[in-house]
Design an enzyme around this catalytic site. Sequence first.
Site, PDB file in Angstrom:
ATOM      1  N   ASP A  61       1.202  -1.203   0.119  1.00  0.00           N
ATOM      2  CA  ASP A  61       0.050   0.128   0.560  1.00  0.00           C
ATOM      3  C   ASP A  61       0.895   0.991   0.114  1.00  0.00           C
ATOM      4  OD1 ASP A  61      -1.833   0.864  -0.539  1.00  0.00           O
ATOM      5  OD2 ASP A  61      -2.487   1.344   1.969  1.00  0.00           O
ATOM      6  N   GLU A  91       2.316  -2.937  -5.171  1.00  0.00           N
ATOM      7  CA  GLU A  91       2.677  -1.193  -5.283  1.00  0.00           C
ATOM      8  C   GLU A  91       3.376  -0.705  -4.212  1.00  0.00           C
ATOM      9  OE1 GLU A  91      -1.117   1.337  -3.020  1.00  0.00           O
ATOM     10  OE2 GLU A  91      -1.609  -0.163  -4.437  1.00  0.00           O
ATOM     11  N   ASP A 203      -1.138  -9.304  -5.607  1.00  0.00           N
ATOM     12  CA  ASP A 203      -2.639  -9.128  -5.705  1.00  0.00           C
ATOM     13  C   ASP A 203      -3.918  -8.784  -7.458  1.00  0.00           C
ATOM     14  OD1 ASP A 203      -4.653  -7.237  -5.437  1.00  0.00           O
ATOM     15  OD2 ASP A 203      -4.037  -5.759  -4.201  1.00  0.00           O
TER      16      ASP A 203
END
Length: 298
Positions: A61, A91, A203
């Site tokens: 994140d 990310e 993901d």
Amino acid sequence: MEKVLDVGDSPERETGPKAKRKKSEGNAPQGCIDLTEDSPTCSKQQTTTTDKLSVICWNVDGLDNDNLAHRARGLCSVLVSHTPDVVFLQELIPPYIRNLKKWAVHKGYTVIEGGEDGYFTGMLLKNLRVTLLESEIVTYPTTKMTRNLLVAKVSFKGQELWLMTSHYESCKENGEERMEQLRVVMQRMREAPDNINVLFGGDTNLRDTEVAKVGLPSGVLDLWERLGKQEQCRYTWDTKANTNRRIPQICRFHFDRVYLRPATREGVPHLAPDHMALVGLQKLDCGLGDRQVEVGAW
């Protein structure tokens, strides 16, 4: 928060796009995220003789700046605790990866990056257990979010193994592109030589209906399904359990997925899943938790 599983050699057999070469990184300059001090944790030492491969998959994140340094140290604390052989990351952003490389090299990992600008994927490979042979970045030709597939060909216990990670297209309206990206990954897994074990973790942002439309090729296993579809491991994006995003409605999705295509050639050891569990559920001192999937064998 996400998942954990054991992947080890089993005596029983389970029954593209333009690519760009990418070199691994060793050392890195210091940036704005200090990871030099590990958070307190109990270290779980893994022996170098086990036949099981341990993997953690984690979307860090990085696009959310809130307590980013604190969350990065939380990631490192989990890695120190579990000492995984392989870490799949999504990310990442440049300041994060610069200092993560410094920490990782100190801890005995090789770092591979899936990009340089914006946000991207990466892998960590434990040097005592996994040897990098080569890596490449496979471009998704129709992505609108600069998504790609990072592939590392490695040696584990003297046998070649292909590792893959990706961060599929985000948002509900991009389902068609996600399904196309899934097709790319499945094609790469299906076309690998039959003496190669292939493991993907990432993901995916996939909805169950999208996976059903594409389907998995014969011989490719969804490890969560293979291990009995345990409900406690199902939701890796869960605003009921993780309040980081402060989303008012309850959203529960099985975004983070792990796929395995075992080797099938006679006499070649092949991987089989052993266990899976969620990790990264604890709140940090700053009051935040972290999304994490671990696929690990201890």
